[in-house]
Structures are given as C-alpha cells and as structure tokens.
Design a protein around this motif. Structure first.
Motif, mmCIF file in Angstrom:
data_model
loop_
_atom_site.group_PDB
_atom_site.id
_atom_site.type_symbol
_atom_site.label_atom_id
_atom_site.label_comp_id
_atom_site.label_asym_id
_atom_site.label_seq_id
_atom_site.Cartn_x
_atom_site.Cartn_y
_atom_site.Cartn_z
ATOM 1 N N GLU A 108 -6.497 -4.928 -17.720
ATOM 2 C CA GLU A 108 -7.427 -4.659 -18.611
ATOM 3 C C GLU A 108 -7.460 -3.047 -18.126
ATOM 4 O OE1 GLU A 108 -9.033 -6.639 -21.238
ATOM 5 O OE2 GLU A 108 -7.545 -8.084 -21.931
ATOM 6 N N GLN A 109 -7.235 -2.903 -16.923
ATOM 7 C CA GLN A 109 -7.823 -1.619 -16.319
ATOM 8 C C GLN A 109 -9.056 -1.543 -16.495
ATOM 9 O OE1 GLN A 109 -5.384 0.850 -14.860
ATOM 10 N NE2 GLN A 109 -4.024 -1.306 -14.651
ATOM 11 N N ARG A 110 -9.699 -2.627 -16.103
ATOM 12 C CA ARG A 110 -10.889 -2.718 -15.858
ATOM 13 C C ARG A 110 -11.531 -3.101 -14.794
ATOM 14 N NH1 ARG A 110 -11.714 -6.826 -20.255
ATOM 15 N NH2 ARG A 110 -10.821 -8.183 -18.632
ATOM 16 N N PRO A 111 -12.421 -1.921 -13.634
ATOM 17 C CA PRO A 111 -12.795 -1.664 -12.583
ATOM 18 C C PRO A 111 -13.585 -3.334 -11.965
ATOM 19 C CG PRO A 111 -14.188 -0.443 -13.707
ATOM 20 C CD PRO A 111 -12.901 -0.407 -14.889
ATOM 21 N N LEU A 112 -12.687 -3.149 -10.676
ATOM 22 C CA LEU A 112 -12.813 -4.328 -10.059
ATOM 23 C C LEU A 112 -13.898 -3.410 -8.364
ATOM 24 C CD1 LEU A 112 -10.136 -7.047 -10.120
ATOM 25 C CD2 LEU A 112 -11.871 -6.695 -11.923
ATOM 26 N N GLY A 113 -13.384 -2.970 -8.208
ATOM 27 C CA GLY A 113 -13.440 -2.427 -6.812
ATOM 28 C C GLY A 113 -13.163 -0.858 -6.450
ATOM 29 N N ILE A 114 -12.936 -0.886 -4.382
ATOM 30 C CA ILE A 114 -11.984 -0.009 -4.441
ATOM 31 C C ILE A 114 -11.827 -0.717 -3.051
ATOM 32 C CG2 ILE A 114 -11.773 2.274 -3.424
ATOM 33 C CD1 ILE A 114 -13.752 3.404 -4.842
ATOM 34 N N VAL A 115 -10.183 -0.176 -3.234
ATOM 35 C CA VAL A 115 -9.749 -0.589 -1.880
ATOM 36 C C VAL A 115 -9.669 0.747 -0.719
ATOM 37 C CG1 VAL A 115 -7.543 -0.723 -2.080
ATOM 38 C CG2 VAL A 115 -8.533 -1.754 0.100
ATOM 39 N N SER A 116 -9.908 0.693 0.496
ATOM 40 C CA SER A 116 -9.753 3.043 1.092
ATOM 41 C C SER A 116 -9.575 1.824 2.571
ATOM 42 C CB SER A 116 -10.701 2.400 1.769
ATOM 43 O OG SER A 116 -11.677 2.291 2.704
ATOM 44 N N LEU A 117 -8.507 3.363 3.436
ATOM 45 C CA LEU A 117 -8.073 3.068 4.280
ATOM 46 C C LEU A 117 -8.982 2.744 5.441
ATOM 47 C CD1 LEU A 117 -5.315 4.312 5.808
ATOM 48 C CD2 LEU A 117 -7.377 6.749 5.752
ATOM 49 N N GLY A 118 -9.760 2.619 5.252
ATOM 50 C CA GLY A 118 -10.864 2.228 6.161
ATOM 51 C C GLY A 118 -11.450 0.565 6.699
ATOM 52 N N ASP A 119 -10.960 0.222 4.744
ATOM 53 C CA ASP A 119 -10.728 -1.329 4.355
ATOM 54 C C ASP A 119 -9.455 -2.227 4.969
ATOM 55 O OD1 ASP A 119 -13.000 -0.927 3.018
ATOM 56 O OD2 ASP A 119 -12.110 -0.464 1.546
ATOM 57 N N LEU A 120 -8.187 -1.423 5.086
ATOM 58 C CA LEU A 120 -7.042 -1.799 5.600
ATOM 59 C C LEU A 120 -7.467 -1.325 7.451
ATOM 60 C CD1 LEU A 120 -4.624 0.115 3.191
ATOM 61 C CD2 LEU A 120 -6.177 -2.423 3.211
ATOM 62 N N ALA A 121 -7.887 -0.478 7.980
ATOM 63 C CA ALA A 121 -7.799 -0.352 8.935
ATOM 64 C C ALA A 121 -8.378 -1.881 9.624
ATOM 65 C CB ALA A 121 -8.986 0.719 9.608
ATOM 66 N N ARG A 122 -9.690 -1.560 8.653
ATOM 67 C CA ARG A 122 -10.699 -3.374 9.484
ATOM 68 C C ARG A 122 -9.971 -4.463 9.580
ATOM 69 N NH1 ARG A 122 -14.477 -0.353 7.785
ATOM 70 N NH2 ARG A 122 -14.473 -0.475 5.275
ATOM 71 N N ALA A 123 -8.850 -4.758 8.370
ATOM 72 C CA ALA A 123 -8.781 -6.352 8.134
ATOM 73 C C ALA A 123 -7.731 -6.516 9.300
ATOM 74 C CB ALA A 123 -7.809 -5.694 6.808
ATOM 75 N N GLY A 124 -6.857 -4.777 9.654
ATOM 76 C CA GLY A 124 -5.875 -5.206 10.366
ATOM 77 C C GLY A 124 -4.591 -5.838 9.420
ATOM 78 N N GLY A 125 -3.417 -6.505 10.547
ATOM 79 C CA GLY A 125 -1.911 -6.490 10.018
ATOM 80 C C GLY A 125 -1.365 -5.210 9.475
ATOM 81 N N VAL A 126 -1.843 -4.865 9.125
ATOM 82 C CA VAL A 126 -0.842 -3.517 9.049
ATOM 83 C C VAL A 126 -0.773 -2.213 9.940
ATOM 84 C CG1 VAL A 126 -1.405 -1.338 6.704
ATOM 85 C CG2 VAL A 126 -2.779 -3.606 6.615
ATOM 86 N N ASP A 127 0.215 -2.203 9.200
ATOM 87 C CA ASP A 127 0.906 -1.556 10.880
ATOM 88 C C ASP A 127 -0.260 -0.379 11.030
ATOM 89 O OD1 ASP A 127 2.202 0.405 13.014
ATOM 90 O OD2 ASP A 127 4.112 0.536 11.522
ATOM 91 N N PRO A 128 -0.680 0.096 12.203
ATOM 92 C CA PRO A 128 -1.645 1.385 12.432
ATOM 93 C C PRO A 128 -0.726 3.286 12.235
ATOM 94 C CG PRO A 128 -1.703 -0.645 14.246
ATOM 95 C CD PRO A 128 -0.410 -0.684 13.123
ATOM 96 N N GLY A 129 0.780 2.978 12.747
ATOM 97 C CA GLY A 129 0.917 3.979 12.281
ATOM 98 C C GLY A 129 1.392 4.476 10.940
ATOM 99 N N VAL A 130 1.576 2.921 10.246
ATOM 100 C CA VAL A 130 1.089 3.980 8.307
ATOM 101 C C VAL A 130 0.034 4.506 8.123
ATOM 102 C CG1 VAL A 130 1.768 2.630 6.600
ATOM 103 C CG2 VAL A 130 2.939 1.878 7.889
ATOM 104 N N LEU A 131 -0.863 3.277 8.964
ATOM 105 C CA LEU A 131 -2.498 4.274 8.873
ATOM 106 C C LEU A 131 -2.731 5.265 9.068
ATOM 107 C CD1 LEU A 131 -4.666 1.001 9.255
ATOM 108 C CD2 LEU A 131 -3.453 1.461 7.318
ATOM 109 N N SER A 132 -2.038 6.241 10.026
ATOM 110 C CA SER A 132 -2.260 7.031 10.614
ATOM 111 C C SER A 132 -1.765 8.605 9.751
ATOM 112 C CB SER A 132 -1.801 7.176 12.167
ATOM 113 O OG SER A 132 -1.585 8.909 12.470
ATOM 114 N N GLY A 133 -0.407 8.079 9.474
ATOM 115 C CA GLY A 133 0.333 9.235 8.347
ATOM 116 C C GLY A 133 -0.614 8.518 7.335
#
Length: 141
Positions: A108-133
């Motif tokens: 229903e478009q109610r905000p639950l939080g935010i996911v940031s570039l930093g969150d993805l970097a800390r989580a690992g498992g995402v291609d570092p090249g994608v994060l750099s781009g």
C-alpha cells in the motif's frame, strides 16, 4: 537462497508529512545523523528529501527553511522496492536509475525503511562491479 531486501534494509527510517518544513527535516537529519527523510501523505510514501536537496533546492534557492514545505523540494518521482525483493533486484534498480538508495514500501506504499548502496556493500553477495557502477553514476537532481 537469495537474500532479501528486508534482511539488510535500514528499518524505522524517519518520515515526515508533505507539509513539514525544510527546517523540520534538517533538524531530524542533524539530531539523528542521517542524510535523508521519507516524505509521506496520509501515511503513504510520496517523496524523499536528502541533505543535498535541502542545500541545492532550498538554501541555494534562498528558500525560508522555516516556511518551505518538503513538498516543494523533495524528489517525488521515486523508484521503490518491496521487502521481499532480492538484493540483485535492488542493485539492478539502483544501477538503472542511478540512485544510491531505495525506499522500501509495502503493497500500500507505506514506508518500511530504506536500502542503500552501503547496505548492499555490507551484505556481500552482490557483484562489486555493479556496486562500483552505481557509486560512479552522476547524482540525479
């Protein structure tokens, strides 16, 4: 199994109503050490204001921070993501839209939080090249 956005997002992100002022948002950012505030209308996400928005669209335009509503300076054309989406989807959206953060909303478009570039970097498992781009993409105004 792929990790979900809800596993790494920042929960309890601050939100203010559309008619709150730049001053209100700036104080929250200062007091809580954050750089963005979600903007809502009737509890539903309708925008995002960042510290950069306050400077570029507020201060530099000589707007009165105590009287300028967030609706006049926030970014309203948002790309959002759901809590059950996977991290690869979040990274893809960030890359395609040249954004460094995605508001996380329910059906229903109610905000639950935010996911940031930093969150993805800390989580690992995402291609570092994608994060750099993503981090090298020019900021959107």
């Amino acid at each position: 199994m792929s990790r979900r956005v809800s596993d790494v997002m920042t929960r309890g992100s601050r939100a203010l109503p559309l008619d709150a002022t730049l001053y209100d948002a700036a104080r929250i950012m200062r007091d809580e050490g954050i750089g963005d505030v979600l903007v809502t209308l009737d509890g539903r996400l309708c925008g995002l204001v960042t510290d950069r928005d306050i400077v570029v669209r507020g201060v530099a335009e000589r707007r009165d921070a105590r009287h300028t509503p967030l609706g006049e300076v926030c970014s309203a054309d948002l790309v959002t993501i759901g809590p059950d989406d996977d991290l690869d989807t979040a990274a893809r959206l960030m890359r395609e839209q040249a954004v460094r953060r995605l508001p996380v909303v329910d059906d229903e478009q109610r905000p639950l939080g935010i996911v940031s570039l930093g969150d993805l970097a800390r989580a690992g498992g995402v291609d570092p090249g994608v994060l750099s781009g993503i981090s090298q993409a020019p900021p959107n105004l």
